[in-house]
Enzyme design. Structure first.
Site, mmCIF file in Angstrom:
data_model
loop_
_atom_site.group_PDB
_atom_site.id
_atom_site.type_symbol
_atom_site.label_atom_id
_atom_site.label_comp_id
_atom_site.label_asym_id
_atom_site.label_seq_id
_atom_site.Cartn_x
_atom_site.Cartn_y
_atom_site.Cartn_z
ATOM 1 N N HIS A 43 -3.372 -68.225 13.053
ATOM 2 C CA HIS A 43 -2.140 -68.164 13.916
ATOM 3 C C HIS A 43 -2.612 -67.626 15.339
ATOM 4 C CE1 HIS A 43 1.750 -65.863 15.050
ATOM 5 N NE2 HIS A 43 0.871 -65.231 15.640
ATOM 6 N N CYS A 117 3.238 -71.920 14.401
ATOM 7 C CA CYS A 117 2.934 -71.064 15.722
ATOM 8 C C CYS A 117 1.922 -71.536 16.643
ATOM 9 C CB CYS A 117 2.290 -69.807 14.904
ATOM 10 S SG CYS A 117 0.748 -70.015 14.108
#
Length: 214
Positions: A43, A117
């Site tokens: 992430h 993301c």
């Protein structure tokens, strides 16, 4: 930390360096081994003007862009920060920029392979005229685009649903608003009108950005 505190940060950081950082997090401890082969499950968030911005999934057609204290996104293991360059805009200009971009990143459009993301942070960095994010950060998505059948469903579920609190917080808000309005459409408008959408189950560690219509 409430929405007012997040907003006040922008009023007090005019003197800060305008350096842009990519903050990288591990989604799994297996990254410690797979990273030696050039890939992992990561992430990422963009840090600028003292706050970090990321993109998360939920089931509604409103902003999935959120802000959080740098290098402390809940649910992930912080790995490192990478300098991407500097921006040539004020804190208030950046705030308007990120609120506008939020209209392009609704929570229900998140996709592990096509719009995750890392795609978000790469897009933001590019628009800020900074460096693109390193290829190894999102290599698994590129690999998955070619060999989709080899990506297990469990991985997609884990990656996509990394912000489950928002789903429940929004659902509860919709139910409360719906009981006091004549239609669901009206209650949805009332929720979206909030400056930031806070996740109360994490004591407002995450604040979702209100989008500005383009």
């Amino acid at each position: 930390m409430g929405g007012g505190t997040f907003a006040s940060n922008y009023a007090n950081v005019g003197f800060m360096d305008r350096e842009v950082f990519l903050n990288v997090y591990d989604l799994t401890s297996f990254n410690n081994y797979s990273i030696w082969f050039g890939f992992g499950v990561f992430h990422t968030g963009i840090e600028v003007y003292g706050m970090e911005y990321g993109f998360g999934a939920h089931d509604y057609s409103i902003s999935g862009v959120f802000e959080v204290e740098p290098r402390s996104c809940p649910g992930f293991i912080y790995r490192c920060s990478i300098s991407l360059g500097h921006i040539d805009m004020s804190a208030s200009e950046f705030r308007e920029f990120i609120e506008t971009i939020a209209s392009e990143y609704h929570g229900d459009t998140y996709h592990l392979i096509w719009k995750n993301c890392n795609h978000f942070t790469d897009d933001i960095s590019h628009r800020l005229h900074c460096k693109r994010i390193p290829g190894w950060v999102n290599r698994l998505a590129k690999f998955g685009a070619l060999f989709r059948c080899l990506i297990p469903d469990s991985l997609e579920s884990t990656t996509v649903r990394h912000l489950p609190e928002y789903y429940h917080a929004y659902e509860d808000k919709m139910s409360d608003s719906g009981s006091n309005s004549s239609s669901q459409e009206g209650s949805e408008h009332e929720v979206v009108d909030h400056k930031v959408l806070i996740s109360p189950t994490r004591k407002a560690e995450i604040a979702f950005i209100k989008e500005i219509a383009r």
